[in-house]
Enzyme design. Structure first.
Site: not given
Ligand code: ATR
Length: 291
Positions: A26-27, A76, A139, A141, A161, A259
């Protein structure tokens, strides 16, 4: 109001959102509205980057005379690494969502965190100072917003986390920043995240849609503002869960617009009025399919 007069479209400065995918971003619509509102001669496009050719694609874009780019998934970190200069908030995030192509090199910034903070404190009207904040996920974000969240001086931020070690590493890197701002900062697992937070921010991936919110509803108290960084269908399971447990749900649309406004300010030195842009975007996103 308009320090720089509008110029013919042919002389517009060019920007783009670079990512893979970018088709649904949407940017471009947001920045077109900012440009119209402020009278800035800006053309903003989409730049689809092959997964193995982000640097080459953005270099070619810059070489063609473009002035800057927003960077989205999954580039990023790469954008941050490619820059010659970085803002302090990009350094903390170790990731960039904004590049400015200056004559002496690329400046990397990260406007996600300030966008989130502004959406919470200005658009939602909820204070962060002195409050207890839960940030779910470790992660890109979540890491991207922690520095500006600390700057808003809540009493406490818990980063919870599934993989605790990832939260611990991010918390360690922000420890000095938190101490300077008088913020208690802790890394925890999902089972001992804590209870009754004032503000709950979901920075975990959309993949949660299938598995549910992975913390106890005890993290909420009645009226806890609970923000998902996603919007649209990806945010729905989290927002439904918040509503069902007495919290105040909020999606990531406001953060998205804020942002973008901060990026626009970095590029143009002019701060757009975000309220009408957010209202227009909200109407589009909430419109039934086909409208
Ligand atoms: P992004 O860059 O979008 O933040 P990412 O680096 O893949 O994506 O991070 C995803 C986040 O969602 C992580 O904190 C991940 O937990 P882990 O660090 O333990 O992998 C979390 N996440 C994704 N699926 C999950 C789930 N089913 N239950 C709990 N946490 C989840």
């Amino acid at each position: 109001m308009n320090p720089i007069p509008a110029q013919p479209a042919t002389s517009a400065d060019r920007y783009a959102v670079a990512g893979n995918p970018v088709a649904h971003s949407r940017s471009p619509a947001i920045h077109a509205r900012f440009a119209a509102q402020t009278g800035q001669a800006v053309a903003y496009d989409r730049l689809l980057c092959p997964l193995d050719a982000f640097a080459d694609t953005v270099r070619a874009f810059a070489a063609s005379g473009a002035k800057g780019a927003n960077i989205t998934v999954p580039f990023k970190f790469e954008a941050f690494a490619l820059a010659t200069r970085r803002t302090p908030r990009a350094e903390l995030a170790e990731a960039a969502n904004t590049l400015r192509f200056d004559a002496d090199g690329w400046l990397a910034d990260n406007t996600d965190g300030v966008g989130l903070v502004r959406d919470i404190t200005v658009n939602a009207g909820v204070a962060l100072a002195g409050q207890r904040v839960l940030l779910l996920g470790a992660g890109g974000a979540s890491a991207g917003v922690l520095g500006p969240l600390i700057e808003a001086r809540p009493a406490e931020i818990v980063m919870a986390n599934r993989t605790v070690a990832k939260a611990e590493a991010i918390v360690a890197r922000h420890a000095d920043w938190a101490a300077q701002h008088g913020v208690r900062l802790a890394a925890r697992g999902l089972d001992d995240a804590g209870a009754a937070f004032d503000v709950f921010i979901n920075g975990t991936a959309a993949s949660l849609a299938g598995s549910g919110v992975p913390v106890s509803a005890a993290v909420l108290r009645p009226g806890t503002l609970a923000v998902d960084m996603m919007y649209g269908p990806a945010a729905r399971p989290f927002l439904d869960w918040v509503r069902a447990h007495g919290g105040e749900p909020r999606d990531g649309l406001g953060m998205l617009v804020e942002q973008a406004a901060e990026s626009f300010f970095l590029w143009r030195g002019v701060r757009p009025d975000t309220a009408p842009v957010l209202a227009a975007l909200r109407a589009e996103v909430d419109a039934p399919p086909g409208h």
